[in-house]
Design an enzyme around this catalytic site. Structure first.
Site, PDB file in Angstrom:
ATOM      1  N   ASN A  32     -48.105  93.851  32.405  1.00  0.00           N
ATOM      2  CA  ASN A  32     -47.858  94.489  31.119  1.00  0.00           C
ATOM      3  C   ASN A  32     -46.732  93.740  30.392  1.00  0.00           C
ATOM      4  O   ASN A  32     -45.716  94.299  30.015  1.00  0.00           O
ATOM      5  CB  ASN A  32     -47.513  95.978  31.308  1.00  0.00           C
ATOM      6  CG  ASN A  32     -47.627  96.722  30.005  1.00  0.00           C
ATOM      7  OD1 ASN A  32     -46.689  97.337  29.548  1.00  0.00           O
ATOM      8  ND2 ASN A  32     -48.770  96.616  29.377  1.00  0.00           N
ATOM      9  N   LEU A  33     -46.988  92.454  30.242  1.00  0.00           N
ATOM     10  CA  LEU A  33     -45.933  91.534  29.794  1.00  0.00           C
ATOM     11  C   LEU A  33     -45.548  91.761  28.337  1.00  0.00           C
ATOM     12  O   LEU A  33     -46.397  92.049  27.499  1.00  0.00           O
ATOM     13  CB  LEU A  33     -46.403  90.087  29.978  1.00  0.00           C
ATOM     14  CG  LEU A  33     -46.823  89.751  31.407  1.00  0.00           C
ATOM     15  CD1 LEU A  33     -47.364  88.329  31.484  1.00  0.00           C
ATOM     16  CD2 LEU A  33     -45.671  89.935  32.388  1.00  0.00           C
ATOM     17  N   HIS A  37     -40.288  89.602  29.068  1.00  0.00           N
ATOM     18  CA  HIS A  37     -40.821  88.694  30.088  1.00  0.00           C
ATOM     19  C   HIS A  37     -40.951  87.274  29.536  1.00  0.00           C
ATOM     20  O   HIS A  37     -40.665  86.299  30.224  1.00  0.00           O
ATOM     21  CB  HIS A  37     -42.213  89.156  30.557  1.00  0.00           C
ATOM     22  CG  HIS A  37     -42.225  90.491  31.230  1.00  0.00           C
ATOM     23  ND1 HIS A  37     -42.793  91.609  30.670  1.00  0.00           N
ATOM     24  CD2 HIS A  37     -41.731  90.886  32.424  1.00  0.00           C
ATOM     25  CE1 HIS A  37     -42.670  92.624  31.487  1.00  0.00           C
ATOM     26  NE2 HIS A  37     -42.016  92.229  32.565  1.00  0.00           N
ATOM     27  N   GLU A 150     -31.793  92.088  32.348  1.00  0.00           N
ATOM     28  CA  GLU A 150     -30.617  92.945  32.604  1.00  0.00           C
ATOM     29  C   GLU A 150     -30.860  94.409  32.253  1.00  0.00           C
ATOM     30  O   GLU A 150     -29.980  95.233  32.393  1.00  0.00           O
ATOM     31  CB  GLU A 150     -29.403  92.387  31.833  1.00  0.00           C
ATOM     32  CG  GLU A 150     -28.913  91.096  32.463  1.00  0.00           C
ATOM     33  CD  GLU A 150     -27.837  90.380  31.659  1.00  0.00           C
ATOM     34  OE1 GLU A 150     -27.280  90.974  30.723  1.00  0.00           O
ATOM     35  OE2 GLU A 150     -27.580  89.203  31.980  1.00  0.00           O
ATOM     36  N   ASP A 152     -32.916  96.379  33.824  1.00  0.00           N
ATOM     37  CA  ASP A 152     -32.837  97.033  35.137  1.00  0.00           C
ATOM     38  C   ASP A 152     -31.570  96.525  35.808  1.00  0.00           C
ATOM     39  O   ASP A 152     -31.616  95.728  36.752  1.00  0.00           O
ATOM     40  CB  ASP A 152     -34.071  96.681  35.960  1.00  0.00           C
ATOM     41  CG  ASP A 152     -35.338  97.230  35.337  1.00  0.00           C
ATOM     42  OD1 ASP A 152     -35.558  98.434  35.432  1.00  0.00           O
ATOM     43  OD2 ASP A 152     -36.077  96.446  34.714  1.00  0.00           O
ATOM     44  N   PHE A 186     -37.136  96.512  24.937  1.00  0.00           N
ATOM     45  CA  PHE A 186     -38.523  96.269  25.342  1.00  0.00           C
ATOM     46  C   PHE A 186     -38.728  96.765  26.771  1.00  0.00           C
ATOM     47  O   PHE A 186     -37.886  96.524  27.643  1.00  0.00           O
ATOM     48  CB  PHE A 186     -38.846  94.770  25.301  1.00  0.00           C
ATOM     49  CG  PHE A 186     -39.296  94.307  23.950  1.00  0.00           C
ATOM     50  CD1 PHE A 186     -40.622  94.482  23.556  1.00  0.00           C
ATOM     51  CD2 PHE A 186     -38.410  93.708  23.069  1.00  0.00           C
ATOM     52  CE1 PHE A 186     -41.043  94.057  22.304  1.00  0.00           C
ATOM     53  CE2 PHE A 186     -38.832  93.276  21.818  1.00  0.00           C
ATOM     54  CZ  PHE A 186     -40.151  93.454  21.436  1.00  0.00           C
TER      55      PHE A 186
HETATM   56  O1  PAF Z   1     -38.591  94.802  37.341  1.00  0.00           O
HETATM   57  C1  PAF Z   1     -39.763  94.766  37.781  1.00  0.00           C
HETATM   58  O2  PAF Z   1     -40.746  94.590  37.056  1.00  0.00           O
HETATM   59  C2  PAF Z   1     -39.997  94.973  39.267  1.00  0.00           C
HETATM   60  O3  PAF Z   1     -39.087  95.873  39.787  1.00  0.00           O
HETATM   61  C3  PAF Z   1     -40.000  93.671  40.064  1.00  0.00           C
HETATM   62  C4  PAF Z   1     -38.646  92.970  39.984  1.00  0.00           C
HETATM   63  C5  PAF Z   1     -41.083  92.741  39.555  1.00  0.00           C
HETATM   64  C6  PAF Z   1     -40.290  93.960  41.548  1.00  0.00           C
HETATM   65  O4  PAF Z   1     -41.535  94.547  41.715  1.00  0.00           O
END
Ligand code: PAF
Length: 285
Positions: A32-33, A37, A150, A152, A186
């Protein structure tokens, strides 16, 4: 772009590039880019000869099966984006390829303290799932660099910690949150928001910023009153507040006046969607 689903095939391809002394960059994703990303991929290209993106909706990191079931799956769209970005390898394994004996019996990686506090308290087991899949991807791909957003923030610290403590020879590189013009970060989860929620969602970042301004004006005094007022504003706007607090941005310990490098971490619900956001700030000496 090679689309690889099997570990054996991936391994052979990686060995081929390693023999040619190519440097490798990994951008791990759950698909789901979005813009965030893409920025990571563009940065990865600057660092390494070969860019590998993984798409794996990792069941081990979902504490809630409903959340996992409804996680947006947009594989074809994602492939088009990645082709456009001219990445080298897309690794998109099936669950059975990664966890052939199921998840429950699988060996795991856990960062003791960091994975249990804040988001880890609200979502038990979540960070074990993250570190385990990232550890597996690192072992399979052996990248020189790996890239994380960042947004997460706690995830980033958890990953950096296990990479350091388990001596992975991998450089973790992070990028600041990418936002829409209205301030909303985003996120793949923005897809779940209905029109009204989409209108309300930017309020979260607005409150984070205004809270920081008040904290700075008060030089860290009356912190709990300020935080409470922020929470009340969010609730009045229709958010359910799970986490909204100030932490030490290096250790994620709760705020103390002597600490200068801070961060507000926020996790809130808007309807059935969990949104997270954060912003760092420094208190003057
Ligand atoms: O942040 C994410 O999309 C996920 O937690 C990750 C780092 C790809 C691990 O599954």
């Amino acid at each position: 772009m090679y689309i690889i689903k099997k570990i054996d095939t991936l391994y052979k391809k990686i060995q081929f590039f390693k023999k040619q002394q190519k440097t490798l960059a990994l951008v791990p994703t759950m698909g789901n880019l979005h813009e965030g990303h893409i920025k990571l991929i563009l940065l990865a290209k600057k660092y390494a000869d070969i860019v590998i993106v993984s798409i794996f909706i990792n069941p081990m990191q979902f504490d809630n099966t409903l959340d996992l079931k409804k996680y947006p799956q947009t594989f074809l769209e994602d492939c088009l984006i990645l082709k456009n970005e001219k990445i080298d390898i897309l690794f998109a394994p099936k669950i059975s390829e990664i966890y052939p004996n199921g998840i429950k019996m699988h060996t795991y990686i856990q960062v003791p303290k960091l994975s249990k506090i804040i988001e880890g308290k609200s979502r038990p087991g979540h960070f074990i799932g993250v570190t385990t899949i990232i550890g597996k991807l690192f072992n399979l791909i052996q990248p020189n660099f790996s890239f994380f957003g960042e947004k997460d923030y706690q995830q980033l610290l958890v990953v950096k910690t296990f990479v350091k403590e388990l001596n992975y020879p991998i450089k973790i590189i992070s990028l600041p949150i990418i936002r829409l013009k209205n301030g909303l970060a985003f996120s793949s989860r923005n897809r779940y928001l209905n029109a009204l929620e989409l209108k309300k969602a930017p309020f979260l970042y607005k409150i984070i910023r205004s809270t920081i301004n008040i904290i700075l004006k008060n030089n860290g005094r009356k912190l709990y009153e300020t935080i409470n007022l922020a929470k009340i504003s969010l609730i009045k706007k229709g958010f359910l507040v799970d986490i909204f607090n100030v932490y030490n941005s290096k250790t994620l310990d709760v705020f103390s006046k002597t600490n200068k490098q801070n961060i507000i971490l926020a996790s809130v619900w808007l309807g059935t969607t969990r949104l997270i956001d954060n912003k760092k700030f420094k208190l003057p000496n």
